[in-house]
Design an enzyme around this catalytic site. Sequence first.
Site, mmCIF file in Angstrom:
data_model
loop_
_atom_site.group_PDB
_atom_site.id
_atom_site.type_symbol
_atom_site.label_atom_id
_atom_site.label_comp_id
_atom_site.label_asym_id
_atom_site.label_seq_id
_atom_site.Cartn_x
_atom_site.Cartn_y
_atom_site.Cartn_z
ATOM 1 N N CYS A 126 0.791 -1.245 0.000
ATOM 2 C CA CYS A 126 0.000 0.000 0.000
ATOM 3 C C CYS A 126 0.823 1.295 0.000
ATOM 4 O O CYS A 126 0.805 2.033 -0.972
ATOM 5 C CB CYS A 126 -0.921 0.012 1.218
ATOM 6 S SG CYS A 126 -2.034 -1.378 1.229
HETATM 7 N N1 LIG Z 1 -2.456 -5.916 1.891
HETATM 8 C C1 LIG Z 1 -2.986 -4.921 2.554
HETATM 9 O O1 LIG Z 1 -2.687 -4.739 3.735
HETATM 10 C C2 LIG Z 1 -4.004 -3.987 1.920
HETATM 11 C C3 LIG Z 1 -4.669 -3.078 2.738
HETATM 12 C C4 LIG Z 1 -5.607 -2.232 2.190
HETATM 13 C C5 LIG Z 1 -5.866 -2.274 0.820
HETATM 14 N N2 LIG Z 1 -5.199 -3.144 0.024
HETATM 15 C C6 LIG Z 1 -5.547 -3.156 -1.390
HETATM 16 O O2 LIG Z 1 -6.323 -4.311 -1.678
HETATM 17 C C7 LIG Z 1 -6.017 -4.811 -2.980
HETATM 18 C C8 LIG Z 1 -5.585 -6.248 -2.890
HETATM 19 O O3 LIG Z 1 -4.396 -6.319 -2.131
HETATM 20 P P1 LIG Z 1 -3.870 -7.665 -1.472
HETATM 21 O O4 LIG Z 1 -2.812 -7.251 -0.528
HETATM 22 O O5 LIG Z 1 -4.987 -8.504 -0.989
HETATM 23 O O6 LIG Z 1 -3.220 -8.366 -2.764
HETATM 24 P P2 LIG Z 1 -2.774 -9.899 -2.893
HETATM 25 O O7 LIG Z 1 -1.755 -9.930 -3.970
HETATM 26 O O8 LIG Z 1 -2.463 -10.455 -1.552
HETATM 27 O O9 LIG Z 1 -4.081 -10.626 -3.386
HETATM 28 C C9 LIG Z 1 -4.658 -10.417 -4.633
HETATM 29 C C10 LIG Z 1 -5.242 -11.737 -5.119
HETATM 30 O O10 LIG Z 1 -5.908 -11.492 -6.346
HETATM 31 C C11 LIG Z 1 -5.665 -12.574 -7.208
HETATM 32 N N3 LIG Z 1 -5.919 -12.122 -8.565
HETATM 33 C C12 LIG Z 1 -5.134 -11.370 -9.376
HETATM 34 N N4 LIG Z 1 -5.761 -11.147 -10.545
HETATM 35 C C13 LIG Z 1 -6.958 -11.763 -10.448
HETATM 36 C C14 LIG Z 1 -8.057 -11.896 -11.345
HETATM 37 N N5 LIG Z 1 -8.052 -11.318 -12.565
HETATM 38 N N6 LIG Z 1 -9.130 -12.608 -10.940
HETATM 39 C C15 LIG Z 1 -9.140 -13.177 -9.709
HETATM 40 N N7 LIG Z 1 -8.146 -13.104 -8.834
HETATM 41 C C16 LIG Z 1 -7.062 -12.381 -9.202
HETATM 42 C C17 LIG Z 1 -4.229 -12.976 -6.912
HETATM 43 O O11 LIG Z 1 -3.972 -14.305 -7.316
HETATM 44 C C18 LIG Z 1 -4.197 -12.814 -5.387
HETATM 45 O O12 LIG Z 1 -4.575 -13.999 -4.727
HETATM 46 C C19 LIG Z 1 -4.967 -3.858 -3.536
HETATM 47 O O13 LIG Z 1 -5.597 -2.868 -4.281
HETATM 48 C C20 LIG Z 1 -4.348 -3.237 -2.298
HETATM 49 O O14 LIG Z 1 -3.804 -1.968 -2.554
HETATM 50 C C21 LIG Z 1 -4.288 -4.014 0.551
#
Ligand SMILES: NC(=O)c1ccc[n+]([C@@H]2O[C@H](COP(=O)([O-])OP(=O)(O)OC[C@H]3O[C@@H](n4cnc5c(N)ncnc54)[C@H](O)[C@@H]3O)[C@@H](O)[C@H]2O)c1
Length: 439
Positions: A275
């Site tokens: 993030c």
């Molecule tokens: N990690 C954090 O602490 C956090 C906190 C707040 C917001 N976010 C936001 O949330 C979002 C997700 O982050 P995250 O940390 O969970 O990412 P992540 O990489 O842990 O998880 C994303 C998942 O999406 C899957 N994926 C990718 N493309 C896909 C598709 N086309 N169809 C289905 N699945 C798909 C991936 O395989 C993965 O399992 C981002 O925008 C991030 O900025 C993350």
Amino acid sequence: MNRLSLILERKIRDKKAKIGVIGLGYVGLPLVKAFLNKGFTVTGFDIDPRKIRMLKQGRSYLKHIAIDDVKSAFKARRFSATDDFKRLSRMDAIIICVPTPLDSHRNPDLSFVLHTAETVAATIRKGQLIVLESTTYPGTTDDEMRPILERNGLRAGHDFFLAFSPERENPGDPVFSTARIPKVVGGYSKDCLRVANALYSQVVVKTVPVSSTKVAESAKLLENIFRSVNIALVNEMKMILDRLGIDVWEVIRAASSKPFGFMPFYPGPGLGGHCIPIDPFYLTWKAREVEYSTKFIELAGEINTFMPSYVMAKTIEALGQRCRSIKGARVLVLGIAYKKDIDDQRESPSFKIISLLREKGAKVSYNDPHIPAPGPSREYPHLSLRSVPLTASRLKSMDAVVIATDHSAYDFDWIAKNSRLVVDARNAIKKRRSNVVKA
Ligand SMILES: NC(=O)c1ccc[n+]([C@@H]2O[C@H](COP(=O)([O-])OP(=O)(O)OC[C@H]3O[C@@H](n4cnc5c(N)ncnc54)[C@H](O)[C@@H]3O)[C@@H](O)[C@H]2O)c1
């Protein structure tokens, strides 16, 4: 009031609404758990077959997330995981939690979001609620996703409902789990907001409805930019106060005694995670559209990205004071996760520190109890690394030990006692010691 929205709201209230979560990562998986815990039937969708396989076997791929509740829901047929996206048509509410990284030019890479919108559009039906949770710039939900979802003739706000609700996950936080964090919700229309608000009211302690998806998107960016700027500020304070021979940690502790108008932020070896190092630049990109160049964001980025070099410089300086050159020095970096007690290596500053020290000729190894062998990092795909055991004899054999992550599993007193030189970027060692240098 829209009839379809009333039907969906009732389904949500009765916990009969089927929930689909797309993207089962750090954000999606806890969300699945939150809905299961409240009695909903949930389907998790992901393109990664390994994650689907592990969930089906009742195994978690994220160390800090226990999935006993997912396992029992799986047995009770309230949870399934799949890469068959045709099943999206059976869902009443679809929540999108896919990555929003930067591309190689540090511009927003919306390909995951847009690709997912295409996938949802292929099976979209009347009465569904689609919510985007991925962090992104204002306008993504209404202006980028909506046209894709409406391609087959259905209209947002009339035939289906569209909303943005940013995730505020704090991985590894024992107090603020998904259900305990208030959630901002913005809808494309009033009906969209009402339905989305009804959904999240079921699973989180408090919802914060706002007037549009753009406000909700911007609120998330403000939260992350606020962190980035304030971390940069204390990182700058650290460098100035170090030159003046003043301990920044003691200064922050003292300033924190002010009961109003001050909030402590802490310096460190650099930003990490999905993030804070990334999201602010989504606004930088969007601001260009209205001919504005972001100054706070750029300056904070500049200071924060310099921090690994600062840690390296402090290591070289401390070695020099001990008549030891960095060339050929044995250095052990403690912690490759970007923050304590989690197994997330994304954007971790440790990679940069290791790479910089190696460039200077040091022989660098690392230890991390949570990450035995990191996957390739985005910027350092060729750093081949494996965690080495942490023993007293290893510590004694090192010219310097760099504390990059203050995992609770580390006994810092023992580390300091057994090391010749410790470069501490986390204020992990509280006692003053002649062999400890703060960085
Ligand atoms: N990690 C954090 O602490 C956090 C906190 C707040 C917001 N976010 C936001 O949330 C979002 C997700 O982050 P995250 O940390 O969970 O990412 P992540 O990489 O842990 O998880 C994303 C998942 O999406 C899957 N994926 C990718 N493309 C896909 C598709 N086309 N169809 C289905 N699945 C798909 C991936 O395989 C993965 O399992 C981002 O925008 C991030 O900025 C993350």
